[in-house]
Design a protein around this motif. Structure first.
Motif, PDB file in Angstrom:
ATOM      1  N   LEU A 194       0.890   3.739   5.908  1.00  0.00           N
ATOM      2  CA  LEU A 194       0.270   3.659   4.588  1.00  0.00           C
ATOM      3  C   LEU A 194      -1.029   4.453   4.634  1.00  0.00           C
ATOM      4  N   GLY A 195      -1.025   5.590   3.977  1.00  0.00           N
ATOM      5  CA  GLY A 195      -2.234   6.419   3.889  1.00  0.00           C
ATOM      6  C   GLY A 195      -2.740   6.911   5.226  1.00  0.00           C
ATOM      7  N   GLY A 196      -1.833   7.067   6.196  1.00  0.00           N
ATOM      8  CA  GLY A 196      -2.233   7.601   7.497  1.00  0.00           C
ATOM      9  C   GLY A 196      -2.462   6.529   8.558  1.00  0.00           C
ATOM     10  N   THR A 197      -2.354   5.255   8.181  1.00  0.00           N
ATOM     11  CA  THR A 197      -2.538   4.166   9.143  1.00  0.00           C
ATOM     12  C   THR A 197      -1.203   3.470   9.387  1.00  0.00           C
ATOM     13  N   MET A 198      -0.856   3.323  10.667  1.00  0.00           N
ATOM     14  CA  MET A 198       0.389   2.619  10.993  1.00  0.00           C
ATOM     15  C   MET A 198       0.122   1.117  10.990  1.00  0.00           C
ATOM     16  N   ARG A 199       1.091   0.362  10.492  1.00  0.00           N
ATOM     17  CA  ARG A 199       0.975  -1.104  10.473  1.00  0.00           C
ATOM     18  C   ARG A 199       2.385  -1.687  10.371  1.00  0.00           C
ATOM     19  N   PRO A 200       2.542  -2.966  10.721  1.00  0.00           N
ATOM     20  CA  PRO A 200       3.877  -3.559  10.567  1.00  0.00           C
ATOM     21  C   PRO A 200       4.139  -3.907   9.104  1.00  0.00           C
ATOM     22  N   GLY A 201       5.391  -3.735   8.669  1.00  0.00           N
ATOM     23  CA  GLY A 201       5.756  -4.107   7.299  1.00  0.00           C
ATOM     24  C   GLY A 201       7.167  -4.682   7.304  1.00  0.00           C
ATOM     25  N   PHE A 202       7.489  -5.449   6.264  1.00  0.00           N
ATOM     26  CA  PHE A 202       8.865  -5.955   6.126  1.00  0.00           C
ATOM     27  C   PHE A 202       9.652  -5.007   5.225  1.00  0.00           C
ATOM     28  N   CYS A 203      10.782  -4.514   5.725  1.00  0.00           N
ATOM     29  CA  CYS A 203      11.573  -3.521   4.990  1.00  0.00           C
ATOM     30  C   CYS A 203      12.942  -4.078   4.604  1.00  0.00           C
ATOM     31  N   GLN A 204      13.442  -3.575   3.473  1.00  0.00           N
ATOM     32  CA  GLN A 204      14.800  -3.903   3.016  1.00  0.00           C
ATOM     33  C   GLN A 204      15.530  -2.607   2.777  1.00  0.00           C
ATOM     34  N   ALA A 205      16.566  -2.334   3.548  1.00  0.00           N
ATOM     35  CA  ALA A 205      17.246  -1.040   3.467  1.00  0.00           C
ATOM     36  C   ALA A 205      18.043  -0.880   2.171  1.00  0.00           C
ATOM     37  N   ARG A 234       1.770  16.456  -8.090  1.00  0.00           N
ATOM     38  CA  ARG A 234       2.546  16.521  -6.835  1.00  0.00           C
ATOM     39  C   ARG A 234       1.583  16.367  -5.663  1.00  0.00           C
ATOM     40  N   VAL A 235       1.992  15.550  -4.691  1.00  0.00           N
ATOM     41  CA  VAL A 235       1.073  15.214  -3.592  1.00  0.00           C
ATOM     42  C   VAL A 235       1.767  15.342  -2.240  1.00  0.00           C
ATOM     43  N   SER A 236       0.960  15.550  -1.194  1.00  0.00           N
ATOM     44  CA  SER A 236       1.497  15.373   0.152  1.00  0.00           C
ATOM     45  C   SER A 236       0.750  14.191   0.763  1.00  0.00           C
ATOM     46  N   THR A 237       1.459  13.419   1.573  1.00  0.00           N
ATOM     47  CA  THR A 237       0.883  12.201   2.141  1.00  0.00           C
ATOM     48  C   THR A 237       1.704  11.781   3.357  1.00  0.00           C
ATOM     49  N   PRO A 238       1.060  11.141   4.337  1.00  0.00           N
ATOM     50  CA  PRO A 238       1.821  10.628   5.485  1.00  0.00           C
ATOM     51  C   PRO A 238       2.517   9.304   5.190  1.00  0.00           C
ATOM     52  N   THR A 239       2.245   8.719   4.016  1.00  0.00           N
ATOM     53  CA  THR A 239       2.804   7.394   3.667  1.00  0.00           C
ATOM     54  C   THR A 239       4.335   7.440   3.628  1.00  0.00           C
ATOM     55  N   THR A 268      -5.496   6.178  -4.183  1.00  0.00           N
ATOM     56  CA  THR A 268      -6.252   6.795  -3.080  1.00  0.00           C
ATOM     57  C   THR A 268      -5.928   6.092  -1.759  1.00  0.00           C
ATOM     58  N   THR A 269      -5.836   4.765  -1.801  1.00  0.00           N
ATOM     59  CA  THR A 269      -5.492   3.997  -0.587  1.00  0.00           C
ATOM     60  C   THR A 269      -4.078   4.355  -0.123  1.00  0.00           C
ATOM     61  N   ILE A 270      -3.157   4.423  -1.078  1.00  0.00           N
ATOM     62  CA  ILE A 270      -1.752   4.682  -0.715  1.00  0.00           C
ATOM     63  C   ILE A 270      -1.591   6.093  -0.139  1.00  0.00           C
TER      64      ILE A 270
END
Ligand SMILES: Cc1cc2nc3c(=O)[nH]c(=O)nc-3n(C[C@H](O)[C@H](O)[C@H](O)COP(=O)(O)OP(=O)(O)OC[C@H]3O[C@@H](n4cnc5c(N)ncnc54)[C@H](O)[C@@H]3O)c2cc1C
Length: 366
Positions: A152-163, A244-249, A303-305
């Motif tokens: 999220l915005g360049g920071t790695m963190r754990p998240g819960f995902c649903q495929a 249009r944006v580029s982001t690591p998110t 901005t955070t995202i």
């Protein structure tokens, strides 16, 4: 002034009908997902049934053409909060209904383009959430929620995902439903009063009456105008789409702040909605209008995202949700108004998946 959403850019307003029938078998008020799916399943079940959908504006000009297009079953943070209020079993049964809705959309329209990006709950993970997710997975008999590292915005963190979750163009889906639902749609027709087998309508300056055998009032956040003592309360949602944006998110359907903020990437742009919880009194309205307060919140959250400020806000619009009892899981959206008239309104922020399930159930009664 009429306010177009990102999805409505290339559309032209639907014309008012030259005339209306004086009687029909089934009258539906409101051409959002609920009214359109209902017409679709009724037509599929019995093409001879005279079904008429009356819509005061264009298709879905409440929530359905103005939402975020999440084809989703929800996320863990919100479900855990809901379970404290409504109990675990209620939350799992709503989840199962949303899953049935996702399957139904895919089954009825296999050619519908969907962005199979899954969804991610970016809120902090706690042991209580882990235990809750494990219990949901065990109850469903399959691994629905998976914990993994997300960006999220360049920071790695754990998240819960649903495929299984995916993004759709909501207006494209609405138009597909309408195109397969027979020709009984009339736009720019306001229903002023309804009950006891008669609807009183206005088109421009022309007043008319239509008799019906059964009627379904599918007006969502606007339910109170036609349903006396309606338990549905309006909640406005505002959405922005950036340049249009580029982001690591991660390119996923994203949830923040217990689902009050939600985002996805569309055409290389960030689509972001939310903030209603911060301005509750201001957003408890039926007015389809945007505000500077919400825009500032969404800009900050964007901005955070994205992890940077190199974007402009190119689109900003509002839509109106309907909440039974003002709550996220406030009860069934289906209520009897009289012997032949029912209200079917109040899906909160989850109508894309829930409306087809209820529409199919109602159509099976015919
Ligand atoms: C900003 C926003 C984002 C959302 N994001 C998502 C999402 O990503 N995924 C999801 O599942 N859900 C989402 N939702 C919720 C979802 O859009 C709704 O639950 C769903 O669209 C409700 O469909 P509906 O047919 O009940 O209501 P609506 O789409 O509101 O349709 C009701 C229709 O009734 C018409 N109407 C009202 N009064 C009258 C009258 N008197 N006469 C004639 N016509 C009338 C209105 O013009 C309107 O077109 C979001 C909602 C909003 C506002």
């Amino acid at each position: 002034m009429r306010q177009a959403s990102y999805w409505e850019q290339a559309t032209t307003p639907q014309a008012a009908p030259e005339s209306l029938p004086t009687s029909v078998d089934v009258l539906v008020v409101g051409a959002g997902f609920m009214g359109s799916w209902l017409a679709y399943f009724l037509h599929r079940r019995n093409p001879a049934l005279r079904v008429l959908v009356l819509e005061r504006d264009g298709i879905g000009y409440g929530a359905s053409s103005r939402n975020a297009g999440f084809l989703t079953t929800g996320q863990i943070t919100e479900m855990l909060e809901d379970s404290r209020e409504c109990g675990f079993d209620t939350v799992v049964s709503v989840l199962a209904r949303r899953r049935a809705g996702l399957a139904l959309v895919r089954k009825e329209f296999p050619g519908l383009p969907v962005h199979t990006c899954g969804s991610t709950d970016f809120d902090p993970i706690t042991d209580e959430k882990r235990a809750f997710a494990a219990r949901v997975n065990a109850t469903l008999g399959e691994t629905t929620f998976v914990e993994r590292q997300v960006n999220l915005g360049g920071t790695m963190r754990p998240g819960f995902c649903q495929a299984a979750d995916a993004g759709v163009h909501p207006l494209r889906l609405l138009e597909l439903i309408r195109a397969s639902a027979g020709d009984g749609f009339a736009f720019a027709v306001n229903v002023d009063r309804i009950g006891a087998g008669t609807a009183h309508c206005t088109t421009g300056t022309v007043h008319s009456q239509i008799r019906y055998r059964r009627a379904f009032v599918c007006t969502n956040g606007f339910a109170a105008a036609l349903e006396p003592a309606s338990p549905v309360q309006p909640g406005r949602g505002q959405v922005i789409v950036t340049s249009r944006v580029s982001t690591p998110t991660d390119n996923t359907l994203g949830y923040l702040n217990a689902g009050y903020d939600y985002f996805r990437f569309v055409d290389g742009r960030l689509l972001l909605g939310g903030g209603r919880n911060r301005f509750r009194a201001e957003e408890a309205t039926q007015e389809i209008a945007t505000t500077a307060n919400l825009l500032a919140h969404l800009r900050q959250t964007a901005t955070t995202i994205l992890g940077h400020e190199r974007f402009t806000v190119d689109y900003h619009w509002a839509g109106i949700m309907g909440f039974v009892g003002g709550k996220h899981l406030g009860g069934s959206p289906r209520r009897r108004m009289d012997g032949t008239t029912e209200a079917v309104a109040g899906f909160g922020g989850m109508g894309v998946a829930l409306a087809p399930v209820l529409a199919l159930e109602i159509a099976q009664e015919f």
